[in-house]
Write a protein that holds these residues in place. Sequence first.
Motif, mmCIF file in Angstrom:
data_model
loop_
_atom_site.group_PDB
_atom_site.id
_atom_site.type_symbol
_atom_site.label_atom_id
_atom_site.label_comp_id
_atom_site.label_asym_id
_atom_site.label_seq_id
_atom_site.Cartn_x
_atom_site.Cartn_y
_atom_site.Cartn_z
ATOM 1 N N ALA A 44 22.658 25.129 -10.476
ATOM 2 C CA ALA A 44 21.522 24.539 -11.427
ATOM 3 C C ALA A 44 21.901 25.369 -12.670
ATOM 4 C CB ALA A 44 20.150 25.042 -10.819
ATOM 5 N N SER A 45 21.534 24.539 -13.725
ATOM 6 C CA SER A 45 21.681 25.396 -15.175
ATOM 7 C C SER A 45 20.523 26.252 -15.425
ATOM 8 C CB SER A 45 21.838 24.201 -16.354
ATOM 9 O OG SER A 45 20.546 23.637 -16.341
ATOM 10 N N GLN A 46 20.946 27.179 -16.614
ATOM 11 C CA GLN A 46 19.762 28.188 -16.979
ATOM 12 C C GLN A 46 18.506 27.226 -17.529
ATOM 13 O OE1 GLN A 46 19.408 31.189 -16.168
ATOM 14 N NE2 GLN A 46 21.298 30.832 -15.204
ATOM 15 N N HIS A 47 18.855 25.856 -18.057
ATOM 16 C CA HIS A 47 17.491 25.275 -18.351
ATOM 17 C C HIS A 47 16.620 24.728 -17.246
ATOM 18 C CE1 HIS A 47 15.282 22.103 -20.301
ATOM 19 N NE2 HIS A 47 15.816 21.203 -19.508
ATOM 20 N N ASP A 86 27.452 30.139 -16.310
ATOM 21 C CA ASP A 86 26.052 30.821 -16.089
ATOM 22 C C ASP A 86 25.216 29.813 -15.262
ATOM 23 O OD1 ASP A 86 25.350 29.113 -17.994
ATOM 24 O OD2 ASP A 86 23.966 30.473 -19.298
ATOM 25 N N GLY A 87 25.730 28.773 -14.648
ATOM 26 C CA GLY A 87 24.802 28.153 -13.830
ATOM 27 C C GLY A 87 24.537 28.993 -12.605
ATOM 28 N N PHE A 140 30.411 20.922 -16.034
ATOM 29 C CA PHE A 140 29.039 21.047 -15.943
ATOM 30 C C PHE A 140 28.366 21.561 -17.492
ATOM 31 C CE2 PHE A 140 25.378 23.755 -14.863
ATOM 32 C CZ PHE A 140 24.611 22.961 -13.885
ATOM 33 N N ASP A 141 29.186 22.705 -17.949
ATOM 34 C CA ASP A 141 28.663 23.273 -19.299
ATOM 35 C C ASP A 141 28.756 22.564 -20.249
ATOM 36 O OD1 ASP A 141 27.667 25.611 -17.880
ATOM 37 O OD2 ASP A 141 29.250 26.958 -18.709
ATOM 38 N N GLU A 142 30.227 21.935 -20.339
ATOM 39 C CA GLU A 142 30.303 21.089 -21.636
ATOM 40 C C GLU A 142 29.708 19.996 -21.718
ATOM 41 O OE1 GLU A 142 34.760 20.880 -21.668
ATOM 42 O OE2 GLU A 142 34.502 18.928 -23.045
ATOM 43 N N TRP A 143 29.232 19.143 -20.421
ATOM 44 C CA TRP A 143 28.617 17.842 -20.597
ATOM 45 C C TRP A 143 27.177 18.074 -20.489
ATOM 46 C CZ3 TRP A 143 32.089 14.791 -16.691
ATOM 47 C CH2 TRP A 143 33.586 14.572 -17.076
ATOM 48 N N LYS A 144 26.542 19.392 -20.446
ATOM 49 C CA LYS A 144 25.350 19.525 -20.471
ATOM 50 C C LYS A 144 24.555 19.128 -19.160
ATOM 51 C CE LYS A 144 24.292 20.476 -25.003
ATOM 52 N NZ LYS A 144 25.541 21.094 -25.365
ATOM 53 N N ALA A 155 29.107 10.388 -20.670
ATOM 54 C CA ALA A 155 28.670 9.523 -21.461
ATOM 55 C C ALA A 155 27.016 9.542 -21.229
ATOM 56 C CB ALA A 155 29.299 8.177 -21.384
ATOM 57 N N LEU A 156 26.750 9.385 -19.796
ATOM 58 C CA LEU A 156 25.430 9.231 -19.743
ATOM 59 C C LEU A 156 24.663 10.591 -20.059
ATOM 60 C CD1 LEU A 156 25.659 7.328 -16.228
ATOM 61 C CD2 LEU A 156 24.653 6.342 -18.353
ATOM 62 N N ALA A 157 25.086 11.641 -19.662
ATOM 63 C CA ALA A 157 24.483 13.180 -20.106
ATOM 64 C C ALA A 157 24.438 13.060 -21.365
ATOM 65 C CB ALA A 157 25.381 14.311 -19.319
ATOM 66 N N GLY A 158 25.602 12.467 -22.305
ATOM 67 C CA GLY A 158 25.369 12.768 -23.540
ATOM 68 C C GLY A 158 24.051 11.826 -24.194
ATOM 69 N N VAL A 159 23.941 10.381 -23.632
ATOM 70 C CA VAL A 159 22.717 9.936 -24.433
ATOM 71 C C VAL A 159 21.431 10.329 -23.771
ATOM 72 C CG1 VAL A 159 24.093 7.708 -24.467
ATOM 73 C CG2 VAL A 159 22.811 8.196 -22.557
#
Length: 399
Positions: free
Chosen positions: A221-224, A68-69, A194-198, A165-169
């Motif tokens: 761009a994400s929905q956020h 849904d990006g 994109f979705d899985e790594w937020k 890793a960076l998106a995770g932290v």
Amino acid sequence: MRNLFTPFHRSLTRMSSHKLCMIPGPIEFHSTVLDAMSTPATSHVAPTFINVFGETIEMMRRIVLTKDGQPFIVSGSGTLGWDMTAANLIEAGDRVLVINTGYFGDSFGECLETYGAVVQHVRCEVGGRPTVEHVTSVLKQDGPFKAVTITHVDTSTGVLNDIQALAGVIKTTHPDTLVVVDGVCSVASEELRFDEWKVDVVLTASQKALGAPPGLSILVASQHAMNIFQTRQSPISSYYASWKRWLPIMQAYESRKPSYFGTPAVQNIMALHVSLGRILQHSMDDVFKRHREVNARIKAHLTDKLGLRLVPLSLEMASNSLSAVYYPEGVVPSTLLSSMGEQGVVIAGGLHRAIATKYFRIGHMGITVMDDEALGYVAKTLAALDTALDNQLGVREKL
Ligand SMILES: Cc1ncc(COP(=O)(O)O)c(C=O)c1O
């Protein structure tokens, strides 16, 4: 009337005299992509083109692996993606952290400042990348930030960042912080989920692994991110880059309806459509795997066989889409580049200000890697490099 199509232009269109373009973008494109660029004049609201544009928007979701990006495909170069990010998501005084691995981190930072962001850089030595631990401590100590930008592959150093890793932290430390990925030199070559790594924003351009000529700025761009855009307090400080203007256009084309704001680059979009269709004949997993495999062969040739030193400080942090390599001692850069050119291969010199004259870059992404016929391009490039080095140094005999 004077003939403006001179012998010079004619020589440029002759494929037989064409030198392989092995720089890290623009990359070689497939003949079907070239054909799409020379389609006759077509209305930007012709039903056939509306369908092509709509499909291209949908295909971009599949390329970056999002459900849904919101894709934006706008005439311009990759740089416009920085402006779109800054103009739509950043308000004056917002704090942004730039994870900086070279020239393109510096420039993205400058762009953000132009729109009033207060920018903090996390830097490291040339060829290195900030560790996840270092970024975590900056996030904890100096955060929260409105956004963190990461250059997935800095084309000036060939350094690859670990987005997962960076998106995770970043999201663990502060879930609202926008994760913005400059994927100009990585989308459709380096693994990106994109979705899985937020990820909240990935921006790219048509002329790199997407395999079309320069001319399109592409952003998802994400929905956020779209919510942050919709609820911003201050007016958007750009006219052309405003998503208020482009969002209805993207939505209209996707629902196969005519719409207008700023004439789209019809032929560039047709060419991108053809190229994305070719990429999506494979699964994205295969695309990532193929880039890793071909890159491993190239890096082995450069380091093990030729004994050359890479700009990235380790293989783990070296990109799969390009190689940035120091000239060995005794090599005259201009002679090496012109010797490659005489053998029909164009590669790029250095770009990072601190070491610009000391290294060269070879692009290996997109059809160069994915297309069986084009795989000969890599072999031709490495053979030309062997000869160019031999001519100056007899490097191979010395090893
Ligand atoms: C990582 C990166 N970001 C941004 C850009 C800017 O893109 P463009 O030159 O298409 O404006 C480039 C260009 O090579 C790039 O490599």
